[in-house]
Design a protein around this motif. Structure first.
Motif, PDB file in Angstrom:
ATOM      1  N   LYS A 214       0.839  -1.208   0.000  1.00 50.18           N
ATOM      2  CA  LYS A 214       0.000   0.000   0.000  1.00 50.18           C
ATOM      3  C   LYS A 214       0.869   1.252   0.000  1.00 50.18           C
ATOM      4  O   LYS A 214       0.572   2.225  -0.706  1.00 50.18           O
ATOM      5  CB  LYS A 214      -0.921  -0.018   1.225  1.00 50.18           C
ATOM      6  N   ASP A 215       1.949   1.234   0.788  1.00 50.65           N
ATOM      7  CA  ASP A 215       2.872   2.374   0.815  1.00 50.65           C
ATOM      8  C   ASP A 215       3.508   2.588  -0.557  1.00 50.65           C
ATOM      9  O   ASP A 215       3.634   3.724  -1.030  1.00 50.65           O
ATOM     10  CB  ASP A 215       3.977   2.137   1.852  1.00 50.65           C
ATOM     11  N   SER A 267      -6.443 -10.199  -1.047  1.00 51.62           N
ATOM     12  CA  SER A 267      -7.386  -9.616  -2.013  1.00 51.62           C
ATOM     13  C   SER A 267      -7.719  -8.171  -1.679  1.00 51.62           C
ATOM     14  O   SER A 267      -8.036  -7.369  -2.572  1.00 51.62           O
ATOM     15  CB  SER A 267      -8.675 -10.441  -2.059  1.00 51.62           C
ATOM     16  N   GLU A 268      -7.632  -7.803  -0.423  1.00 54.27           N
ATOM     17  CA  GLU A 268      -7.959  -6.434  -0.015  1.00 54.27           C
ATOM     18  C   GLU A 268      -7.019  -5.395  -0.628  1.00 54.27           C
ATOM     19  O   GLU A 268      -7.375  -4.225  -0.755  1.00 54.27           O
ATOM     20  CB  GLU A 268      -7.921  -6.331   1.517  1.00 54.27           C
ATOM     21  N   GLU A 269      -5.818  -5.814  -1.010  1.00 54.02           N
ATOM     22  CA  GLU A 269      -4.876  -4.914  -1.681  1.00 54.02           C
ATOM     23  C   GLU A 269      -4.605  -5.362  -3.112  1.00 54.02           C
ATOM     24  O   GLU A 269      -3.643  -4.897  -3.730  1.00 54.02           O
ATOM     25  CB  GLU A 269      -3.562  -4.837  -0.900  1.00 54.02           C
ATOM     26  N   ALA A 270      -5.434  -6.271  -3.639  1.00 54.37           N
ATOM     27  CA  ALA A 270      -5.173  -6.861  -4.959  1.00 54.37           C
ATOM     28  C   ALA A 270      -3.704  -7.267  -5.056  1.00 54.37           C
ATOM     29  O   ALA A 270      -3.009  -6.993  -6.033  1.00 54.37           O
ATOM     30  CB  ALA A 270      -5.537  -5.890  -6.084  1.00 54.37           C
ATOM     31  N   SER A 304     -14.694  -5.377  -5.553  1.00 53.47           N
ATOM     32  CA  SER A 304     -15.215  -4.135  -4.976  1.00 53.47           C
ATOM     33  C   SER A 304     -14.167  -3.043  -4.836  1.00 53.47           C
ATOM     34  O   SER A 304     -14.492  -1.915  -4.452  1.00 53.47           O
ATOM     35  CB  SER A 304     -15.816  -4.422  -3.594  1.00 53.47           C
ATOM     36  N   LEU A 305     -12.914  -3.332  -5.153  1.00 52.46           N
ATOM     37  CA  LEU A 305     -11.843  -2.356  -4.970  1.00 52.46           C
ATOM     38  C   LEU A 305     -11.979  -1.178  -5.934  1.00 52.46           C
ATOM     39  O   LEU A 305     -12.533  -1.309  -7.026  1.00 52.46           O
ATOM     40  CB  LEU A 305     -10.477  -3.015  -5.174  1.00 52.46           C
ATOM     41  N   GLN A 306     -11.435  -0.042  -5.515  1.00 56.11           N
ATOM     42  CA  GLN A 306     -11.449   1.145  -6.366  1.00 56.11           C
ATOM     43  C   GLN A 306     -10.039   1.684  -6.532  1.00 56.11           C
ATOM     44  O   GLN A 306      -9.270   1.747  -5.572  1.00 56.11           O
ATOM     45  CB  GLN A 306     -12.341   2.230  -5.749  1.00 56.11           C
ATOM     46  N   GLN A 311      -6.016  -4.526  -9.887  1.00 48.27           N
ATOM     47  CA  GLN A 311      -7.324  -5.154  -9.687  1.00 48.27           C
ATOM     48  C   GLN A 311      -7.680  -6.108 -10.823  1.00 48.27           C
ATOM     49  O   GLN A 311      -8.107  -7.244 -10.582  1.00 48.27           O
ATOM     50  CB  GLN A 311      -8.413  -4.095  -9.541  1.00 48.27           C
ATOM     51  N   VAL A 312      -7.502  -5.675 -12.066  1.00 47.61           N
ATOM     52  CA  VAL A 312      -7.855  -6.508 -13.215  1.00 47.61           C
ATOM     53  C   VAL A 312      -7.041  -7.796 -13.206  1.00 47.61           C
ATOM     54  O   VAL A 312      -7.583  -8.894 -13.405  1.00 47.61           O
ATOM     55  CB  VAL A 312      -7.630  -5.733 -14.534  1.00 47.61           C
TER      56      VAL A 312
END
Length: 359
Positions: A214-215, A267-270, A304-306, A311-312
């Motif tokens: 994420k960072d 999955s929460e961070e793809a 559901s991620l944005q 993601q793809v």
């Protein structure tokens, strides 16, 4: 003060200690001429030692053996009561020696404390000497303490075992030391132990890896030095994750608060790197469509991620490995109903309908 009752050459003050042992210590001293740990060459001869470290006759003693011999002579007459005494923060001499990276001294203290059954004494945060060694990533001291009988399944005040500590901090060398030392000894390792946040060591490693990913994604125009440092941190967590899996950790175990598996967390961070690791496990077919306590599969979460660049790719990977786009959560939503609007969302919906393409 308690420290005054310590032997003069073992007191926390003379060990260079003031205040509680810091589990976040990363720079500990190693053997070097500067800190006085190098023995004169004339002393590197065969000297008698107790136990498994005694060298065979006519074999020159190693530096470590000589250091152990020297420390053993220093504290030969120290009573068990003084060795087991704790300062105001609950630290024994062993805790302090471990925190400072003084392996020979820690070895001798561990030998004596093991003999009187106090090797697993805890300081004010509930940490044993083994947990301090794990927290400071001192793989050789970790090995020594385990070889002396230190218990691996202890908990600190946060419910963390030494495995949790290694996993959270990315200390894969200490984690591998635990595995190598205990493998085949018969001492059971509770690889699925939950901390007080309801997480196993594997969960903790995944969440730590996610945080670095994420960072990396949030930092724009990152310099090459910082990018390299973050990449190295991710690889430390990857090594921890792979080691935990080899030790028998299950990627299908649910956390106790929300029912997420490691697959849900990745999955929460793809997090494609971790998704690939978990989906290559033999158990992946049984895990890929597991639901959280709210009924979401990993595919629901990724869909559901944005604004996630990967993601793809993550959705494609899950679909190829058998994720079910027709699964509904407890709100009766399909993964496709959770996809946000926009060009990326359009691609995700097409993949969920089975239309694979190169994007």
């Amino acid at each position: 003060a308690k420290s005054e009752a310590f032997p003069s050459d073992l007191s926390p003050h003379l060990l260079g200690h003031s205040g509680p042992v810091n589990s976040n210590i990363t720079n500990v001293p190693h053997a070097s001429p500067e800190n006085g740990h190098i023995a004169p060459q004339e002393h590197l001869q065969n000297l008698p030692l107790q136990g498994q470290l005694a060298p065979t006759a006519e074999v020159k003693m190693t530096l470590f053996h000589w250091q152990v011999q020297r420390e053993a002579q220093r504290i030969e007459r120290v009573s068990p009561e003084l060795l087991n005494m704790q300062d105001a923060d609950g630290d024994t001499c062993l805790h302090i020696a471990v925190a400072q990276g003084r392996r020979p001294l820690a070895y001798v203290l561990a030998t004596k404390m093991a003999q009187c059954g106090s090797l697993d004494m805890k300081e004010h945060n509930g940490q044993t000497a083994l947990q301090i060694a794990a927290a400071t990533n001192q793989q050789f001291i970790v090995h020594d303490l385990l070889a002396h009988g230190a218990q691996i399944n202890t908990r600190d005040v946060w419910g963390r075992s030494p495995l949790h500590v290694c996993a959270e901090k990315g200390h894969f060398s200490s984690l591998q030391s635990i595995w190598r030392t205990l493998m085949g000894t018969g001492q059971p390792i509770d690889i699925e132990m939950f901390n007080y946040d309801g997480l196993t060591p594997l969960h903790a490693a995944v969440l730590s890896h996610n945080a670095v990913v994420k960072d990396m994604r949030s930092l724009e125009n990152i310099c090459s030095f910082m990018a390299k440092e973050l990449e190295q941190r991710t690889q430390k967590y990857v090594e921890c994750i792979k080691t935990l899996l080899l030790m028998g950790a299950s990627c299908g175990t649910k956390d106790l608060k929300s029912g997420r598996t490691c697959l849900h967390m990745a999955s929460e961070e793809a997090n494609v790197e971790l998704l690939n690791i978990f989906l290559d496990q033999p158990s992946s077919l049984y895990v890929i469509n597991v639901k959280t306590f709210s009924g979401n599969t990993a595919l629901h979460i990724v869909s559901s991620l944005q604004n996630h660049k990967t993601q793809v790719e993550a959705v494609k990977l899950l679909m190829r490995k058998g994720a079910d786009p027709g699964s509904r959560n407890f709100e009766n939503d399909l993964p496709s109903q959770l996809v946000p609007e926009g060009p990326v969302g359009l691609k995700v919906r097409q993949i969920l309908k089975g239309k694979y393409f190169h994007a």
